[in-house]
Design a protein around this motif. Structure first.
Motif, short mmCIF file in Angstrom:
data_model
loop_
_atom_site.label_atom_id
_atom_site.label_comp_id
_atom_site.label_asym_id
_atom_site.label_seq_id
_atom_site.Cartn_x
_atom_site.Cartn_y
_atom_site.Cartn_z
N GLY A 96 0.88 -1.26 0.07
CA GLY A 96 -0.01 0.17 -0.06
C GLY A 96 1.07 1.33 -0.20
N ILE A 97 1.91 1.23 0.71
CA ILE A 97 2.86 2.41 0.77
C ILE A 97 3.39 2.60 -0.55
CG2 ILE A 97 4.75 3.31 1.70
CD1 ILE A 97 4.19 2.11 4.37
N VAL A 99 2.44 1.57 -3.58
CA VAL A 99 1.29 2.19 -4.48
C VAL A 99 1.06 3.77 -4.24
CG1 VAL A 99 -1.27 1.91 -5.04
CG2 VAL A 99 0.21 -0.20 -4.92
N TYR A 100 1.04 3.97 -2.92
CA TYR A 100 0.54 5.39 -2.63
C TYR A 100 1.75 6.19 -3.21
CZ TYR A 100 -0.08 9.71 0.09
OH TYR A 100 -0.75 11.00 0.57
N GLN A 101 2.94 5.85 -3.01
CA GLN A 101 4.01 6.63 -3.39
C GLN A 101 4.19 6.59 -4.89
OE1 GLN A 101 7.49 4.82 -1.31
NE2 GLN A 101 7.17 6.03 0.48
N MET A 103 1.70 6.67 -6.82
CA MET A 103 0.60 7.57 -7.38
C MET A 103 1.03 9.00 -6.95
SD MET A 103 -2.54 5.19 -6.24
CE MET A 103 -3.75 6.48 -6.27
N ALA A 104 1.84 9.23 -6.28
CA ALA A 104 2.05 10.61 -5.60
C ALA A 104 3.02 11.22 -6.35
CB ALA A 104 2.70 10.44 -4.23
#
Length: 105
Positions: A96-97, A99-101, A103-104
């Motif tokens: 999740g981290i 994927v989040y990074q 996307m950022a």
């Protein structure tokens, strides 16, 4: 009444008295027999009660043992659930981290 009829009646009365004495003796014997049989049944009942108490005690021990085993399995199961949860989070949190990074940027 003629003499022969009187003597037959006396014989019948004596026979009845004799039979009544026999009945009284049989009644007394029957009462004694009942008392003896009831005493034996009471002893058998007390033995069955003792056996039943022993089975109840054994059943209580088995139930206590089963509860102890079930408690141990429940504790182990709870540890597996906690371990599964930790493994799941340790896998999905980094994903999740990531994927989040991604996307950022």
């Amino acid at each position: 009444m003629p003499q022969q009829q009187v003597s037959e009646v006396d014989v019948l009365r004596e026979t009845v008295r004799h039979n009544e004495k026999g009945i009284d003796a049989l009644t007394a014997d029957l009462k004694e027999f009942r008392k003896e049989v009831n005493g034996k049944f009471e002893r058998v009942d007390s033995k069955f009660d003792a056996i039943s108490d022993k089975f109840d005690a054994m059943n209580n021990k088995i139930e206590a043992s089963n509860k102890a085993v079930n408690d141990k399995f429940e504790a182990i199961n709870n540890k597996f659930i906690a371990l599964y949860t930790l493994i799941t989070f340790s896998i999905f949190v980094p994903i999740g981290i990531a994927v989040y990074q991604s996307m950022a940027h």
